[in-house]
Scaffold this motif. Sequence first.
Motif, PDB file in Angstrom:
ATOM      1  N   ARG A 130       0.828  -1.222   0.000  1.00 53.21           N
ATOM      2  CA  ARG A 130       0.000   0.000   0.000  1.00 53.21           C
ATOM      3  C   ARG A 130       0.855   1.261   0.000  1.00 53.21           C
ATOM      4  N   GLY A 131       2.139   1.108  -0.333  1.00 45.18           N
ATOM      5  CA  GLY A 131       2.989   2.288  -0.536  1.00 45.18           C
ATOM      6  C   GLY A 131       3.780   2.756   0.670  1.00 45.18           C
ATOM      7  N   VAL A 132       3.722   1.997   1.769  1.00 44.64           N
ATOM      8  CA  VAL A 132       4.465   2.393   2.968  1.00 44.64           C
ATOM      9  C   VAL A 132       5.894   1.856   2.889  1.00 44.64           C
ATOM     10  N   ARG A 133       6.849   2.655   3.367  1.00 40.66           N
ATOM     11  CA  ARG A 133       8.200   2.149   3.587  1.00 40.66           C
ATOM     12  C   ARG A 133       8.324   1.917   5.097  1.00 40.66           C
ATOM     13  N   PRO A 134       8.207   0.677   5.566  1.00 36.15           N
ATOM     14  CA  PRO A 134       8.202   0.451   7.016  1.00 36.15           C
ATOM     15  C   PRO A 134       9.612   0.545   7.612  1.00 36.15           C
ATOM     16  N   ILE A 135       9.657   1.155   8.787  1.00 34.49           N
ATOM     17  CA  ILE A 135      10.865   1.138   9.611  1.00 34.49           C
ATOM     18  C   ILE A 135      10.520   0.316  10.851  1.00 34.49           C
ATOM     19  N   ILE A 136      11.234  -0.773  11.071  1.00 30.88           N
ATOM     20  CA  ILE A 136      10.937  -1.645  12.215  1.00 30.88           C
ATOM     21  C   ILE A 136      11.626  -1.077  13.455  1.00 30.88           C
ATOM     22  N   ALA A 137      10.809  -0.694  14.451  1.00 34.15           N
ATOM     23  CA  ALA A 137      11.342  -0.135  15.696  1.00 34.15           C
ATOM     24  C   ALA A 137      11.964  -1.233  16.544  1.00 34.15           C
ATOM     25  N   HIS A 138      13.050  -0.937  17.159  1.00 38.26           N
ATOM     26  CA  HIS A 138      13.802  -1.839  18.055  1.00 38.26           C
ATOM     27  C   HIS A 138      13.693  -3.338  17.744  1.00 38.26           C
ATOM     28  N   PRO A 139      14.143  -3.751  16.563  1.00 34.23           N
ATOM     29  CA  PRO A 139      14.068  -5.178  16.202  1.00 34.23           C
ATOM     30  C   PRO A 139      14.842  -6.064  17.173  1.00 34.23           C
ATOM     31  N   GLU A 140      15.880  -5.493  17.789  1.00 31.74           N
ATOM     32  CA  GLU A 140      16.731  -6.280  18.699  1.00 31.74           C
ATOM     33  C   GLU A 140      16.026  -6.644  19.995  1.00 31.74           C
ATOM     34  N   ARG A 141      14.819  -6.085  20.234  1.00 36.22           N
ATOM     35  CA  ARG A 141      14.112  -6.367  21.485  1.00 36.22           C
ATOM     36  C   ARG A 141      13.056  -7.457  21.326  1.00 36.22           C
ATOM     37  N   MET A 153      16.369 -10.223   8.566  1.00 36.15           N
ATOM     38  CA  MET A 153      17.086 -10.028   7.306  1.00 36.15           C
ATOM     39  C   MET A 153      16.127 -10.198   6.120  1.00 36.15           C
ATOM     40  N   ASP A 154      15.197 -11.159   6.258  1.00 39.24           N
ATOM     41  CA  ASP A 154      14.198 -11.342   5.193  1.00 39.24           C
ATOM     42  C   ASP A 154      13.325 -10.093   5.053  1.00 39.24           C
ATOM     43  N   MET A 155      12.998  -9.489   6.199  1.00 42.21           N
ATOM     44  CA  MET A 155      12.166  -8.267   6.154  1.00 42.21           C
ATOM     45  C   MET A 155      12.945  -7.113   5.521  1.00 42.21           C
ATOM     46  N   VAL A 156      14.256  -7.060   5.763  1.00 43.26           N
ATOM     47  CA  VAL A 156      15.082  -6.035   5.115  1.00 43.26           C
ATOM     48  C   VAL A 156      15.071  -6.254   3.601  1.00 43.26           C
ATOM     49  N   ASP A 157      15.194  -7.503   3.196  1.00 43.65           N
ATOM     50  CA  ASP A 157      15.159  -7.799   1.760  1.00 43.65           C
ATOM     51  C   ASP A 157      13.811  -7.434   1.137  1.00 43.65           C
ATOM     52  N   MET A 158      12.751  -7.498   1.968  1.00 40.52           N
ATOM     53  CA  MET A 158      11.410  -7.110   1.490  1.00 40.52           C
ATOM     54  C   MET A 158      11.299  -5.606   1.266  1.00 40.52           C
ATOM     55  N   GLY A 159      12.191  -4.838   1.926  1.00 37.99           N
ATOM     56  CA  GLY A 159      12.128  -3.381   1.790  1.00 37.99           C
ATOM     57  C   GLY A 159      11.931  -2.638   3.098  1.00 37.99           C
ATOM     58  N   CYS A 160      12.062  -3.368   4.217  1.00 39.55           N
ATOM     59  CA  CYS A 160      11.920  -2.707   5.524  1.00 39.55           C
ATOM     60  C   CYS A 160      13.272  -2.206   6.011  1.00 39.55           C
ATOM     61  N   ALA A 161      13.252  -1.152   6.810  1.00 42.53           N
ATOM     62  CA  ALA A 161      14.467  -0.651   7.449  1.00 42.53           C
ATOM     63  C   ALA A 161      14.459  -1.065   8.925  1.00 42.53           C
ATOM     64  N   LEU A 162      15.653  -1.205   9.500  1.00 43.85           N
ATOM     65  CA  LEU A 162      15.780  -1.565  10.915  1.00 43.85           C
ATOM     66  C   LEU A 162      16.288  -0.366  11.705  1.00 43.85           C
ATOM     67  N   GLN A 163      15.619  -0.096  12.828  1.00 44.06           N
ATOM     68  CA  GLN A 163      16.007   1.027  13.694  1.00 44.06           C
ATOM     69  C   GLN A 163      16.287   0.491  15.107  1.00 44.06           C
ATOM     70  N   LEU A 164      17.534   0.527  15.529  1.00 43.35           N
ATOM     71  CA  LEU A 164      17.889   0.067  16.873  1.00 43.35           C
ATOM     72  C   LEU A 164      17.563   1.143  17.907  1.00 43.35           C
ATOM     73  N   ASP A 165      17.236   0.701  19.135  1.00 40.06           N
ATOM     74  CA  ASP A 165      17.205   1.629  20.267  1.00 40.06           C
ATOM     75  C   ASP A 165      18.647   1.852  20.714  1.00 40.06           C
ATOM     76  N   THR A 166      19.033   3.098  20.929  1.00 39.07           N
ATOM     77  CA  THR A 166      20.411   3.347  21.371  1.00 39.07           C
ATOM     78  C   THR A 166      20.670   2.696  22.735  1.00 39.07           C
ATOM     79  N   ALA A 167      19.624   2.577  23.562  1.00 37.52           N
ATOM     80  CA  ALA A 167      19.794   1.952  24.880  1.00 37.52           C
ATOM     81  C   ALA A 167      20.103   0.460  24.774  1.00 37.52           C
ATOM     82  N   SER A 168      19.718  -0.160  23.684  1.00 38.72           N
ATOM     83  CA  SER A 168      20.082  -1.569  23.473  1.00 38.72           C
ATOM     84  C   SER A 168      21.569  -1.677  23.154  1.00 38.72           C
ATOM     85  N   ILE A 169      22.071  -0.715  22.390  1.00 38.47           N
ATOM     86  CA  ILE A 169      23.488  -0.725  22.008  1.00 38.47           C
ATOM     87  C   ILE A 169      24.361  -0.562  23.244  1.00 38.47           C
ATOM     88  N   THR A 170      23.905   0.264  24.176  1.00 40.38           N
ATOM     89  CA  THR A 170      24.711   0.511  25.373  1.00 40.38           C
ATOM     90  C   THR A 170      24.441  -0.513  26.479  1.00 40.38           C
TER      91      THR A 170
END
Length: 267
Positions: A130-141, A153-170
């Motif tokens: 339906r024309g959305v470019r999805p960004i997946i919030a905190h996939p690491e959680r 990775m399959d979702m990235v190949d579909m056209g989704c972006a991954l957005q990490l929470d910075t608090a997960s990185i730290t």
Amino acid sequence: MIDTHCHIIFGLDDGSDSIETTLEMAHIAVSAGITDIIATPHCVPGSFDNYAGDDLDRAFKNIRTLVSDATDSRLNIHRGMEVYAASSTIDLLEKGLLVYMSRSNYMLVECAFDEDPGFLRDTLRSMIRRGVRPIIAHPERYYFAHDSIRPLMDMVDMGCALQLDTASITGDFGSSCRRTAIELLDSGAVQLAASDAHDAFSRVPDMRDAAKFVAFNYSSNYADLLLEINPARVLENRSMLFRGQNSSGRQSPSANRFMTDEEYWGI
Ligand SMILES: [Fe+2]
């Protein structure tokens, strides 16, 4: 830096609970080198019933003015929403009740931590159709990602972006989230990191520690990509880049051919 995920608008969800907290969060963000925030109130049907419309428009406008006045125009607030993937999501999308990131086709999407990856994938695919470019919030959680990042990775190949929470990185969300965040950073599939700030004392809009971690362990270019370059591209509604990819690059991290906007969207 540009923060693409922040619950800075008071009174709409489990984020800021008062004008004072909102303004304190704004001051923290400015001190931490943030120039722009995409305000992303939760949209969780039945819990946080925030939908596109006059009320939400007024809230965005009100916060934009308040924050601009309080920070001498050093912090810009943009519209956004954190959409909870549920059975009603596509219906809400078709009725125009979900909010995109600023004026782009990007939309921030989260799911239950114990969600079935198949349900998330199917919802995201329907959104893309339906024309959305999805960004997946905190996939690491998400629990499924702690077992394997393959579904992501399959979702990235579909056209989704991954957005990490910075608090997960730290490491603030524990070892499983941190390990998964690092695995995703290693993979090169991540395109954004954001504060996902909820308050002014614990989950605050300060991404400097995560930026330092990425710059030290990978490169300063990678930190810039996640916190500055790709966030700007979201605001400009341009395709985001992967690590090591320049603006003319065409390779996705899984080495599948990276499609152009024209090929992907048919425009
Ligand atoms: Fe959030």
